[in-house]
Design a protein around this motif. Structure first.
Motif, short mmCIF file in Angstrom:
data_model
loop_
_atom_site.label_atom_id
_atom_site.label_comp_id
_atom_site.label_asym_id
_atom_site.label_seq_id
_atom_site.Cartn_x
_atom_site.Cartn_y
_atom_site.Cartn_z
N ARG A 12 0.85 -1.20 0.00
CA ARG A 12 0.00 0.00 0.00
C ARG A 12 0.88 1.24 0.00
O ARG A 12 1.74 1.38 0.86
N PRO A 13 0.69 2.15 -0.97
CA PRO A 13 1.51 3.36 -0.99
C PRO A 13 1.41 4.15 0.32
O PRO A 13 0.34 4.22 0.92
N VAL A 14 2.55 4.70 0.72
CA VAL A 14 2.65 5.44 1.98
C VAL A 14 3.08 6.87 1.66
O VAL A 14 4.10 7.09 1.00
N THR A 15 2.33 7.84 2.12
CA THR A 15 2.65 9.24 1.87
C THR A 15 3.72 9.74 2.83
O THR A 15 4.02 9.10 3.85
N LEU A 16 4.26 10.90 2.53
CA LEU A 16 5.22 11.54 3.43
C LEU A 16 4.60 11.79 4.79
O LEU A 16 5.24 11.59 5.83
N GLU A 17 3.35 12.22 4.80
CA GLU A 17 2.68 12.47 6.08
C GLU A 17 2.54 11.19 6.90
O GLU A 17 2.71 11.19 8.12
N GLU A 18 2.26 10.07 6.22
CA GLU A 18 2.14 8.79 6.93
C GLU A 18 3.51 8.30 7.40
O GLU A 18 3.62 7.69 8.47
N LEU A 19 4.53 8.55 6.61
CA LEU A 19 5.88 8.19 7.05
C LEU A 19 6.23 8.90 8.34
O LEU A 19 6.82 8.30 9.26
N ALA A 20 5.88 10.17 8.43
CA ALA A 20 6.21 10.95 9.63
C ALA A 20 5.53 10.38 10.87
O ALA A 20 6.04 10.55 11.99
N GLY A 21 4.41 9.69 10.70
CA GLY A 21 3.70 9.13 11.85
C GLY A 21 3.88 7.64 12.01
O GLY A 21 3.21 7.02 12.85
N SER A 22 4.78 7.03 11.24
CA SER A 22 4.94 5.58 11.27
C SER A 22 5.70 5.12 12.51
O SER A 22 6.86 5.50 12.73
N ALA A 23 5.07 4.25 13.29
CA ALA A 23 5.73 3.70 14.48
C ALA A 23 6.92 2.84 14.07
O ALA A 23 7.95 2.82 14.75
N ARG A 24 6.76 2.11 12.96
CA ARG A 24 7.85 1.25 12.49
C ARG A 24 9.06 2.10 12.11
O ARG A 24 10.20 1.75 12.44
N LEU A 25 8.83 3.20 11.41
CA LEU A 25 9.93 4.09 11.05
C LEU A 25 10.62 4.62 12.29
O LEU A 25 11.87 4.60 12.39
N HIS A 26 9.86 5.12 13.23
CA HIS A 26 10.46 5.72 14.43
C HIS A 26 11.23 4.69 15.24
O HIS A 26 12.26 5.02 15.85
N ALA A 27 10.77 3.44 15.27
CA ALA A 27 11.49 2.41 16.01
C ALA A 27 12.85 2.15 15.37
O ALA A 27 13.86 1.96 16.08
N LEU A 28 12.90 2.15 14.04
CA LEU A 28 14.18 1.94 13.36
C LEU A 28 15.10 3.15 13.56
O LEU A 28 16.31 2.99 13.81
N ILE A 29 14.54 4.34 13.47
CA ILE A 29 15.36 5.54 13.66
C ILE A 29 15.89 5.60 15.09
O ILE A 29 17.03 6.05 15.33
N ASP A 30 15.12 5.15 16.06
CA ASP A 30 15.58 5.13 17.45
C ASP A 30 16.83 4.28 17.60
O ASP A 30 17.69 4.58 18.44
N VAL A 31 16.92 3.22 16.80
CA VAL A 31 18.13 2.38 16.83
C VAL A 31 19.35 3.21 16.47
O VAL A 31 20.41 3.13 17.11
N LEU A 32 19.21 4.05 15.45
CA LEU A 32 20.33 4.86 15.00
C LEU A 32 20.62 6.01 15.96
O LEU A 32 21.79 6.38 16.16
N ARG A 33 19.60 6.55 16.55
CA ARG A 33 19.78 7.71 17.43
C ARG A 33 20.36 7.31 18.78
O ARG A 33 21.12 8.07 19.39
N THR A 34 20.01 6.11 19.25
CA THR A 34 20.48 5.70 20.58
C THR A 34 21.74 4.85 20.51
O THR A 34 22.39 4.61 21.52
N GLY A 35 22.05 4.37 19.31
CA GLY A 35 23.25 3.57 19.17
C GLY A 35 23.05 2.16 19.68
O GLY A 35 24.00 1.42 19.91
#
Length: 692
Positions: free
Chosen positions: A669-692
């Motif tokens: 299913r296509p995902v918009t930029l607005e949906e990306l900004a609210g994606s729990a899956r995205l934020h969980a992956l980014i937290d890996v990079l931010r916290t090391g």
């Protein structure tokens, strides 16, 4: 598949002549194997360089002439002087030779000591009466590499749709993504595909790597509403109709599973921009446009003229009336005058696009990004496009860039891109290359150079011959690198070289010496000189951009689940039984997962291949990248939402919708930029990079 048959190797004299012109008479597909190039390939390549080697007599004459020329000349056409280092070309001058340097600023000097970086004019006079003139490239010894590690997002811009874009991602979306990623995610950069101008067509070639022009960007990426004159369009009803059509086009991609239709997007934007152009520029805007025209000069006029002529005669300039095939002819000058209104329209589009690109980089830096927007430089241009028409003297007629046969492709590759002539580049002081880089660095925090090995050599394929019957042509890598370092240092930009695949010995070392970062992709990082096992993170190189995948490879989710094999099977692309391909892919993935487990990076997996296990494995892959010393870490944006589909599947044309897919989730299913900004899956992956 039939293996290539035997070829007639070049004679000893032809080999010597080829070497003196930078043309290889053989190549090594592996360290332990050397293959002779065909005499035909070498002869045709020399002909493309203006050297007659068609008969034994002409070979002998050309060889004698070339040896005499090299023996008698004082200087090559372009001389390189790295700051703080001697120049072999200058050191080889006879004692007592007098030097005169005219700098870029117009100052005259009698020594090269203390020259500022730039491309200057050098004249020499030897005691025996010989004289010579050359371009002198003075460059910093190396580019500064990032002092602190940062991570960023990798995305094909067209695939990133927002609720405001018109059926494909645009420069407004790029600015929005950069603003959000910098401020909310702490990202240091956003890397995009080449945004070069495309060849118009029906349909247009969707590949961003076969552009009409690398020098100028494509106005299809414009956010029309962000053009200042848009607010003052008087024909509001026409504009409203276009916006409604844009809404339907966007909805068809996001809600009805349609492919991105670049041509439909451009048709809407072109109509809207024609309306916007009717609004008079204010004094300040007119002055800014005049500055842009003056700065870009003849190159912009040629570019806009090609597009105006293409509207009348079609996009293949080689089929135009004979007089129009020459950009300097009287017929072209007359046509330019007759089409001046359209020429101005295309100049205006180039200016607007350049302005929005500059604004996107400014937004990224204002959002706290250390690098900002990373742009991509394609390896070449379309033979029918604007650059090939306007710069004919710099391209090798009848030649195409490709790749020789190797273990992965026994037939070699022909990319359909005309190569630059190294001799003409050197004679001009690399002017078209310099101007190209300068234009890109104006709005790039960093530049990724596709197939960076092309700065050293390219595989030339004669027209009408298979890629197996090509040969390598060498470029002056010192000069190419010096110009690159000079222009990047002037802009304060980082350079990333795409150095994946077969790389000639010494190339990576030379790039690292000059501060050019490399590219490392997890699945390819193995101890190839040892046991072939995954390379431990501490053994990765530091001077690189490290990623899990790229636009030409399966997404991480597809690789982990084996769906990339299933896709190739459905398309009939496998060369072995499906069971064998599955087993090999599973073994490769399993070996990497074992490494991740052994290092304690794989957390919270379950018993099956459910979403939670898949997400945990993708997170573990990025924890591994964090363990490497790599200065830049890239996250493929589709990986953040579990996208299964590659953006490009090499080896396919109409079997797969390359370059036309929006970012989608695990279910497609296509995902918009607005949906990306609210994606729990995205934020969980980014937290890996931010916290090391």
């Amino acid at each position: 598949m039939t293996a290539p048959g035997p070829v007639e190797p070049p004679s000893e004299e032809l080999t010597r002549l080829a070497e003196l012109h930078g043309v290889a008479a053989s190549y090594s597909p592996s360290p332990d194997r050397t293959v002779a190039a065909s005499a035909t390939a070498v002869t045709l390549t020399l002909a493309a360089l203006g050297v007659d080697a068609g008969t034994e007599a002409s070979v002998r004459a050309a060889l004698a002439a070339r040896e005499r020329e090299l023996a008698e000349r004082l200087l090559p056409p372009t001389v390189v002087l790295w700051s703080g280092a001697p120049s072999p070309a200058l050191d080889a001058l006879p004692p007592g030779t007098r030097l005169s340097v005219e700098t870029e600023e117009g100052e005259t000097r009698t020594s090269v000591e203390g020259l500022p970086p730039g491309v200057h004019r050098l004249s020499v006079a030897a005691p025996d009466g010989r004289t010579a003139a050359a371009h002198l490239v003075v460059a910093p010894s190396r580019l500064p590499t990032p002092t602190t590690r940062s991570y960023g997002l990798l995305v094909q811009l067209y695939s990133l749709l927002s609720r405001r874009s018109w059926g494909m991602g645009d420069l407004g979306d790029l600015a929005e993504l950069s603003d959000w990623a910098g401020r909310a995610l702490g990202a240091g950069f956003v890397q995009v595909n080449p945004l070069h101008a495309a060849v118009p067509g029906a349909p247009t070639d969707p590949s961003p790597y076969r552009p009409s022009s690398r020098r100028f960007p494509d106005p299809v990426h414009l956010r029309v509403e962000d053009v200042p004159e848009y607010a003052y369009v008087t024909e509001r009803e026409k504009l409203r109709t276009l916006l409604e059509r844009a809404d339907r086009l966007r909805a068809s991609v996001l809600e009805k599973d349609a492919l991105i239709d670049r041509d439909a997007v451009w048709e809407l934007k072109r109509e809207a921009l024609e309306l916007v152009r009717e609004v008079p520029l204010g004094p300040g805007r007119r002055a800014a446009y005049a500055d842009f025209l003056a700065r870009e000069g003849e190159a912009l006029e040629d570019h806009a003229t090609w597009y105006a002529l293409a509207e009348v005669h079609g996009p293949d300039w080689r089929s135009w009336p004979a007089g129009l095939r020459d950009p300097r002819s009287a017929e072209t000058a007359r046509a330019r005058g007759e089409l001046m209104d359209r020429v101005d329209f295309h100049c205006r589009l180039a200016w607007l696009t350049d302005s929005q690109l500059t604004a996107a980089q400014r937004t990224a830096r204002d959002a706290g990004m250390a690098v900002g927007v990373v742009h991509d430089l394609a390896v070449g241009v379309h033979p029918e496009g604007a650059d090939a028409w306007a710069q004919q003297e710099y391209f090798a007629a009848g030649m195409s860039v490709g790749a020789p046969p190797d273990a992965f492709n026994a037939r070699g590759q022909d990319w359909g891109l005309p190569p630059w002539r190294p001799d003409r580049l050197a004679e001009s002081g690399y002017e078209p290359y310099r101007r190209l880089l300068r234009a890109l660095f104006r709005y790039a925090g960093a530049l990724r150079i596709d197939h960076v090995m092309g700065l050293f050599r390219l595989w030339w394929v004669p027209q009408g011959h298979p890629p197996t019957e090509g040969t390598y042509v060498r470029y002056d890598a010192e000069a190419m690198l010096a110009v690159l370092v000079l222009e990047a240092s002037r802009a304060g930009s980082v350079v990333i070289g795409e150095d994946l695949g077969t790389v000639e010995p010494g190339v990576r070392e030379k790039l690292r010496e000059r501060g050019v970062l490399g590219t490392s992709v997890l699945w390819f990082e193995r101890d190839w000189e040892g046991d072939g096992r995954p390379l431990p993170p501490e053994d990765w190189r530091a001077d690189c951009l490290a990623t899990a995948t790229t636009h030409d490879l399966p997404s991480t989710a597809a690789r982990l689940t084996g769906e990339h094999v299933e896709l190739r099977d459905r398309l009939g692309l496998l060369t072995r039984p499906l069971a064998e391909e599955r087993a090999e892919a599973a073994a490769d993935t399993g070996e990497w997962l074992a490494v991740l487990t052994r290092l304690g990076l794989l957390h919270g997996t379950g018993g099956g291949h459910g979403a939670s296990e898949e997400e945990a494995e993708i997170q573990a892959v990025h924890r591994f990248l964090l363990r490497t010393p790599s200065r830049l870490l890239g996250v493929w944006l589709p990986d953040t939402v579990g996208d299964r589909r590659p953006q490009n599947l090499p080896g396919t044309w109409d079997q797969y919708p390359n370059w036309r897919l929006p970012i989608a989730d695990a279910q497609g299913r296509p995902v918009t930029l607005e949906e990306l900004a609210g994606s729990a899956r995205l934020h969980a992956l980014i937290d890996v990079l931010r916290t090391g």
